[in-house]
Design an enzyme around this catalytic site. Sequence first.
Site, mmCIF file in Angstrom:
data_model
loop_
_atom_site.group_PDB
_atom_site.id
_atom_site.type_symbol
_atom_site.label_atom_id
_atom_site.label_comp_id
_atom_site.label_asym_id
_atom_site.label_seq_id
_atom_site.Cartn_x
_atom_site.Cartn_y
_atom_site.Cartn_z
ATOM 1 N N GLU A 140 38.135 10.898 -34.655
ATOM 2 C CA GLU A 140 39.477 11.314 -34.273
ATOM 3 C C GLU A 140 39.565 11.078 -32.769
ATOM 4 O O GLU A 140 38.688 11.533 -32.029
ATOM 5 C CB GLU A 140 39.647 12.794 -34.596
ATOM 6 N N ARG A 160 24.609 17.523 -39.617
ATOM 7 C CA ARG A 160 24.992 17.174 -38.245
ATOM 8 C C ARG A 160 23.779 17.181 -37.331
ATOM 9 O O ARG A 160 22.836 17.944 -37.547
ATOM 10 C CB ARG A 160 25.975 18.210 -37.695
ATOM 11 N N LYS A 173 33.552 18.823 -29.279
ATOM 12 C CA LYS A 173 34.490 18.162 -28.372
ATOM 13 C C LYS A 173 35.356 19.184 -27.639
ATOM 14 O O LYS A 173 35.710 18.990 -26.482
ATOM 15 C CB LYS A 173 35.379 17.181 -29.151
HETATM 16 P P1 ATP Z 1 33.420 17.683 -32.946
HETATM 17 O O1 ATP Z 1 33.078 18.861 -33.771
HETATM 18 O O2 ATP Z 1 32.439 17.374 -31.877
HETATM 19 O O3 ATP Z 1 34.814 17.737 -32.416
HETATM 20 P P2 ATP Z 1 34.258 16.032 -35.096
HETATM 21 O O4 ATP Z 1 33.487 16.068 -36.346
HETATM 22 O O5 ATP Z 1 35.559 16.710 -35.067
HETATM 23 O O6 ATP Z 1 33.314 16.444 -33.906
HETATM 24 P P3 ATP Z 1 35.201 13.354 -35.399
HETATM 25 O O7 ATP Z 1 35.826 12.483 -34.393
HETATM 26 O O8 ATP Z 1 36.036 13.870 -36.493
HETATM 27 O O9 ATP Z 1 34.504 14.557 -34.629
HETATM 28 O O10 ATP Z 1 33.892 12.677 -35.969
HETATM 29 C C1 ATP Z 1 33.788 11.344 -36.411
HETATM 30 C C2 ATP Z 1 32.594 11.257 -37.312
HETATM 31 O O11 ATP Z 1 31.429 11.660 -36.609
HETATM 32 C C3 ATP Z 1 32.730 12.172 -38.507
HETATM 33 O O12 ATP Z 1 32.349 11.459 -39.671
HETATM 34 C C4 ATP Z 1 31.785 13.288 -38.212
HETATM 35 O O13 ATP Z 1 31.240 13.801 -39.400
HETATM 36 C C5 ATP Z 1 30.729 12.618 -37.357
HETATM 37 N N1 ATP Z 1 30.093 13.590 -36.459
HETATM 38 C C6 ATP Z 1 30.690 14.381 -35.538
HETATM 39 N N2 ATP Z 1 29.803 15.177 -34.937
HETATM 40 C C7 ATP Z 1 28.592 14.883 -35.466
HETATM 41 C C8 ATP Z 1 27.263 15.382 -35.264
HETATM 42 N N3 ATP Z 1 27.021 16.341 -34.382
HETATM 43 N N4 ATP Z 1 26.263 14.829 -35.994
HETATM 44 C C9 ATP Z 1 26.515 13.841 -36.875
HETATM 45 N N5 ATP Z 1 27.729 13.342 -37.117
HETATM 46 C C10 ATP Z 1 28.769 13.850 -36.433
HETATM 47 MG MG MG Z 2 37.026 16.125 -36.650
#
Ligand code: ATP
Ligand code: MG
Length: 559
Positions: free
Chosen positions: A34, A260, A270
């Site tokens: 995102e 994760r 984020k």
């Molecule tokens: P955050 O919680 O940091 O805001 P998010 O999951 O909202 O992260 P996205 O931009 O939606 O961030 O993530 C893109 C992809 O990266 C998704 O498939 C998510 O599952 C993966 N992802 C995000 N954080 C991690 C992590 N700590 N370890 C592994 N994969 C991750």
């Molecule tokens: Mg997300």
Amino acid sequence: MTEPTQAANFLHKLISKDLAEGRVARVVTRFPPEPNGYLHIGHAKSISVNFGLAEQFGGVCNLRFDDTNPEKESQEYIESIQNDVRWLGYTWDGEVRFASSYFQQLFDWAVYLVEQGQAYVCDLSADEARAYRGTLTEPGRNSPYRDRAVAENLDLLRRMKAGEFEEGSRVLRTKIDMASPNMNMRDPIIYRIRKVSHHQTGDDWCIYPTYDFAHGQEDAIEGVTHSICTLEFEDHRPLYDWYIEHLPVPHRPYQYEFGRLNTSYTVTSKRKLKQLVDDGRVAGWDDPRLPTLAGMRRLGYTPAAIRRFCDMVGTTRSDGVVDVAMLEHAIRDDLNANAPRAMCVIEPLKLVLLNYPEDTLEQLTAAAHPTREEMGERCIPFTRELYIEREDFREQANKKFKRLVLGKRVRLRNAYVVKAEAVVKDDSGEIIEVHCQLIEATLGKDPADGVKPRGVIHWVSATRGKRAEVRLYDRLFTHAAPDKGGDNFMAYINPDSLVVKVDCVIEPGLLDALPEQNFQFERQGYFVADRYDHSAEHPVFNRTIGLRDTRAKSGNQGA
Ligand code: ATP
Ligand code: MG
């Protein structure tokens, strides 16, 4: 050190089986960030899993922006994410994709569900909807709007799209099961009214699809075979499947989840990273102390080290916190093998060689790397006046101090053995010069009289060396789990996470360093020429990591 685990992880096995049994002809994965922040080390794991699996099985991986939340998203994030993925060394298939480019198709499918009697416009307020939804232990109740006629629903949906209603006054919901033990299945929302411009679609839309409604269908449009996400989406999988099974989608994708990745001594949400940036606790999303890829890049991490780390930690079905020392180990390993050596004095103390002529200049040579001959040699000017590290000299010290002591000998790295004879102090009693004798014929040889030097110290010519700024970075947090106590993480910021030294002196050869070039400064650690601020006129080096992990409780994990 553990061997790469990627080859044997559960996703790898599952895909092998799908291919072997002919369920899948060619692997298609996607990385779906995102664009609401910069990518961090957790994303690197997701990137390495998605692009890595596609690579290993001769398939492709798409880069798709999951841009269904326009308020928090921006073009800056879109660009930084593409740069980071490229920098890690991955290539996505074709053009970058956007969820927003499927908005019309998604809307058509929403209309389809309404026509099938499987979706309805609901007028409950957010608070009412919450009350109707029930709890984990109690079933929900049907919305009073659930049985609206198809024609009425179609009319209301069309008018929602036309902007006739206020934000929050209505939503489109799927008709599934308000008594489902899985809360995600209790008539989940498909569309919300949001009167905000979108960075890609401008003012074309004032209703936006939810993640759950968009994601699986986007996968279906793109022919994704394995939609790999993190464990928090496990409970959403039944809904993912429900949409795919109830809509006339062109392809059947499947969702799989893995744990994760988080590392100790940092935060990876984020939202929290944004708070650090917005509150000015760091200098921006690419501050070298942040676990963002842009920050790590600026700190001197290499794509190879990050990829190696993602491999080392493995891919499993449980969330875990990995010791950040493992990440630091990965970068040390890479730089120890690949970074050319150089000398830099961070806190200079003048050393004068009393028996060395003032107008003499010797060009000494040293290997660029101790074991890699192909990296060649470097020239280091040697002169009567040198700088050594202030902490490498003491007037008195016991035998454990393997550096320069008054009356004793030390070897100057890549050069001669010297003996300290006297010190010059200023009015406040601070030592400003150390006067030494150069011991003849000690270049690459022990002194002829058999009196060995105590140790080896680094140095730079005072007259030929060049001024440089060195930024000594350290971990941003003093606590291993800074966000364990929730939003209190700011309290654990390390006040010494950045110390800037502006009077450093470097080997003149370092003026040729290009931004982002990595070095080992002998005896000091690994450093990188700053990506933005470094130039031959104003050299700036960032400390990536020390030579060894001095914090490790047992053993020496370092170089
Ligand atoms: P955050 O919680 O940091 O805001 P998010 O999951 O909202 O992260 P996205 O931009 O939606 O961030 O993530 C893109 C992809 O990266 C998704 O498939 C998510 O599952 C993966 N992802 C995000 N954080 C991690 C992590 N700590 N370890 C592994 N994969 C991750
Ligand atoms: Mg997300």
